[in-house]
Design a protein around this motif. Structure first.
Motif, PDB file in Angstrom:
ATOM      1  N   ALA A 243      -6.160   5.439   1.992  1.00 45.41           N
ATOM      2  CA  ALA A 243      -5.363   4.552   1.144  1.00 45.41           C
ATOM      3  C   ALA A 243      -5.118   5.178  -0.209  1.00 45.41           C
ATOM      4  O   ALA A 243      -5.968   5.899  -0.739  1.00 45.41           O
ATOM      5  CB  ALA A 243      -6.074   3.204   0.973  1.00 45.41           C
ATOM      6  N   TRP A 248      -2.132  -3.189  -5.883  1.00 42.11           N
ATOM      7  CA  TRP A 248      -1.506  -3.144  -4.568  1.00 42.11           C
ATOM      8  C   TRP A 248       0.013  -2.982  -4.626  1.00 42.11           C
ATOM      9  O   TRP A 248       0.594  -2.281  -3.810  1.00 42.11           O
ATOM     10  CB  TRP A 248      -1.863  -4.404  -3.790  1.00 42.11           C
ATOM     11  CG  TRP A 248      -3.278  -4.450  -3.325  1.00 42.11           C
ATOM     12  CD1 TRP A 248      -4.291  -3.589  -3.665  1.00 42.11           C
ATOM     13  CD2 TRP A 248      -3.858  -5.398  -2.435  1.00 42.11           C
ATOM     14  NE1 TRP A 248      -5.457  -3.945  -3.039  1.00 42.11           N
ATOM     15  CE2 TRP A 248      -5.227  -5.058  -2.277  1.00 42.11           C
ATOM     16  CE3 TRP A 248      -3.363  -6.507  -1.759  1.00 42.11           C
ATOM     17  CZ2 TRP A 248      -6.088  -5.787  -1.463  1.00 42.11           C
ATOM     18  CZ3 TRP A 248      -4.215  -7.231  -0.954  1.00 42.11           C
ATOM     19  CH2 TRP A 248      -5.566  -6.880  -0.800  1.00 42.11           C
ATOM     20  N   LYS A 253       0.571   2.226  -0.058  1.00 36.80           N
ATOM     21  CA  LYS A 253      -0.843   2.022   0.228  1.00 36.80           C
ATOM     22  C   LYS A 253      -1.420   2.807   1.406  1.00 36.80           C
ATOM     23  O   LYS A 253      -2.332   3.600   1.241  1.00 36.80           O
ATOM     24  CB  LYS A 253      -1.076   0.521   0.445  1.00 36.80           C
ATOM     25  CG  LYS A 253      -2.546   0.116   0.456  1.00 36.80           C
ATOM     26  CD  LYS A 253      -3.156   0.178  -0.909  1.00 36.80           C
ATOM     27  CE  LYS A 253      -4.586  -0.318  -0.919  1.00 36.80           C
ATOM     28  NZ  LYS A 253      -5.166  -0.292  -2.263  1.00 36.80           N
ATOM     29  N   LEU A 254      -0.932   2.586   2.622  1.00 38.86           N
ATOM     30  CA  LEU A 254      -1.677   2.992   3.813  1.00 38.86           C
ATOM     31  C   LEU A 254      -1.058   4.202   4.502  1.00 38.86           C
ATOM     32  O   LEU A 254       0.148   4.250   4.742  1.00 38.86           O
ATOM     33  CB  LEU A 254      -1.760   1.827   4.800  1.00 38.86           C
ATOM     34  CG  LEU A 254      -2.404   0.546   4.257  1.00 38.86           C
ATOM     35  CD1 LEU A 254      -2.448  -0.520   5.331  1.00 38.86           C
ATOM     36  CD2 LEU A 254      -3.788   0.827   3.721  1.00 38.86           C
ATOM     37  N   GLY A 278      -3.378  -4.282   1.246  1.00 38.20           N
ATOM     38  CA  GLY A 278      -4.657  -3.613   1.079  1.00 38.20           C
ATOM     39  C   GLY A 278      -5.740  -4.203   1.950  1.00 38.20           C
ATOM     40  O   GLY A 278      -5.473  -5.015   2.838  1.00 38.20           O
ATOM     41  N   GLN A 280      -7.725  -2.819   4.323  1.00 39.46           N
ATOM     42  CA  GLN A 280      -7.366  -2.466   5.684  1.00 39.46           C
ATOM     43  C   GLN A 280      -8.592  -2.111   6.525  1.00 39.46           C
ATOM     44  O   GLN A 280      -9.623  -1.721   5.992  1.00 39.46           O
ATOM     45  CB  GLN A 280      -6.397  -1.286   5.663  1.00 39.46           C
ATOM     46  CG  GLN A 280      -6.931  -0.036   4.994  1.00 39.46           C
ATOM     47  CD  GLN A 280      -6.967  -0.109   3.471  1.00 39.46           C
ATOM     48  OE1 GLN A 280      -6.364  -0.977   2.859  1.00 39.46           O
ATOM     49  NE2 GLN A 280      -7.704   0.798   2.863  1.00 39.46           N
ATOM     50  N   TYR A 291      -4.344  -5.223   7.950  1.00 41.64           N
ATOM     51  CA  TYR A 291      -4.441  -5.252   6.493  1.00 41.64           C
ATOM     52  C   TYR A 291      -3.900  -6.570   5.957  1.00 41.64           C
ATOM     53  O   TYR A 291      -3.184  -7.300   6.657  1.00 41.64           O
ATOM     54  CB  TYR A 291      -3.700  -4.064   5.867  1.00 41.64           C
ATOM     55  CG  TYR A 291      -2.244  -3.921   6.269  1.00 41.64           C
ATOM     56  CD1 TYR A 291      -1.208  -4.415   5.464  1.00 41.64           C
ATOM     57  CD2 TYR A 291      -1.895  -3.267   7.454  1.00 41.64           C
ATOM     58  CE1 TYR A 291       0.122  -4.272   5.828  1.00 41.64           C
ATOM     59  CE2 TYR A 291      -0.568  -3.120   7.826  1.00 41.64           C
ATOM     60  CZ  TYR A 291       0.432  -3.615   7.014  1.00 41.64           C
ATOM     61  OH  TYR A 291       1.756  -3.485   7.381  1.00 41.64           O
TER      62      TYR A 291
END
Length: 420
Positions: A243, A248, A253-254, A278, A280, A291
């Motif tokens: 991440a 956020w 993010k991911l 977030g 996750q 998530y």
């Protein structure tokens, strides 16, 4: 009359003498279990040691056979809980680790992996393992400066970690080798300010793997983004999720990446202004990453899933009063749980029954599958101080939701029965 008066005096004096001892005994012996009067679910205090805690919600704490669970002790060591009897015993004396990912149980063997600082030099740590059955401990490798290990892959051949290059301050306001200062309740830490400062610092970082057999260190990639929450797939030994840390709605993010640095992929591109996601975690079967998703932030909320095999997406909507710091899913995939929050009306532990919304009329490819949660309250958390995150997770057999709480004063590990 004189005898009766004297007896009363003696009994009264004895009562006064016994009151402090009774109060002390009561303080040392909080309830072992109870039925929550507001939910009807049975709650069990699993640990006896004040200051003991369960692990972070997305870190595997269970042995492969599902019979034992790791927890952290008051001295920042490691203990083991027998899930059949809820009896606890110490395994590794503290202090170990340096964060929520400091302790993780292997997917293949009954082994707990942890790191601990070297005596006399806080900039360096070493990676260790302990056999949960025998208690045998061994050193695996010395880690790079300012490094920690946060996840172990499915076949227990690699660990993954990161480190900051140089002496820039980390998220806790520490430079290399410094110990975090203690803050009193009158001087609360401003998490938002800390995160913004750390994100803006653009500190150079390296994500690396360590061979658990040879101790060899290999870089995966370098970045000046704030990289955190490294998590291996529980089934694919070369697939890693990570991440971009920060507020956020401010970061992409991911991501997933292979351990050789290939196939670096952003899995949740933003589609709306102020969108944030977030907290996750991997599904137990390794097929989905789940998530918390807000579109836009603070208004409409979902627990969202991304299938790493085919890219399919599923979004389960939840109500504002069911807002939780963390969510989790049962091993069989039939239930979710949430640990509640300080949001209005949300100080509960929740059990969520997922329901997909059927639709045979929509046209289009790769559309998001909508769904919703039907919520059931598990535990009244009104006496819990949410500065401590409860970090819910299901036991492998699905009978209990494990969490940590300070509802009785000190922090303990608790289990709540899923069925009333």
């Amino acid at each position: 009359m004189l005898f009766r008066y004297s007896a009363r005096c003696v009994l009264g004096g004895l009562a006064l003498l016994l009151l402090p001892a009774m109060a002390l005994a009561e303080k040392k012996s909080p309830p072992q279990s109870w039925i929550d009067p507001d939910t009807g679910h049975r709650v069990i205090r699993v640990t006896d040691e004040p200051g003991s805690a369960s692990l972070y919600f997305n870190i595997n704490a269970y042995t492969p056979d599902g019979k034992q669970m790791i927890y952290t002790t008051a001295d920042r060591g490691i203990g083991v809980i027998d899930l059949a009897t809820f009896t606890a015993k110490p395994l590794v004396k503290g202090p170990v680790g340096g964060g929520p990912g400091a302790v993780v149980v292997g997917q293949k063997t009954p082994t707990v992996y942890y790191f601990k600082g070297l005596k006399g030099d806080a900039q360096y740590a070493s990676l260790w393992s302990a056999n949960i059955q025998t208690g045998e401990q061994k050193k695996i490798a010395d880690l790079p400066r300012r490094a920690g290990i946060f996840s172990i892959n499915a076949d227990e051949t690699l660990g993954v970690g990161s480190y900051i290059i140089g002496d820039g301050e980390d998220y806790n306001g520490r430079q290399a080798g410094q110990v975090a200062q203690q803050h009193t309740p009158d001087e609360p830490l401003d998490k938002k300010t800390k995160m913004a400062r750390r994100l803006a610092a653009r500190l150079p970082m390296v994500v690396f793997t360590v061979d658990l057999h040879t101790g060899q260190i290999k870089p995966v990639f370098a970045s000046t983004d704030w990289i955190d929450h490294l998590q291996f797939s529980p089934t694919d030994s070369t697939l890693l999720m990570y991440a971009h840390q920060g507020e956020w709605q401010q970061v992409e993010k991911l991501w997933t990446i292979r351990t050789d640095g290939s196939q670096n992929k952003h899995i949740n591109p933003r589609i709306m202004k102020m969108e944030g996601s977030g907290h996750q975690w991997w599904d137990h079967n390794g097929k989905n990453i789940w998530y918390d998703l807000h579109i836009p932030f603070g208004m409409i909320s979902f627990v969202a899933g991304y299938n790493v095999e085919n890219g399919d997406r599923t979004w389960f909507h939840y109500a504002p009063e069911e807002s939780s710091i963390h969510f989790t899913r049962s091993v069989d995939g039939t239930l979710f749980a949430g640990d509640g929050s300080d949001a209005p009306g949300a100080k509960w532990l929740y059990l969520f029954h997922p329901e997909l919304i059927k639709d045979d009329h929509s046209l289009g490819e790769h559309l998001i599958q909508p769904g919703r949660f039907q919520a059931e309250r598990l535990v009244n958390m009104s006496k819990h101080n949410y500065h401590l995150e409860p970090n819910v997770n299901f036991t492998p057999d699905g009978k209990y939701v494990i969490f940590r709480s300070n509802m009785l004063g000190p922090t303990y590990v608790f289990a709540v029965e899923v069925h009333k």
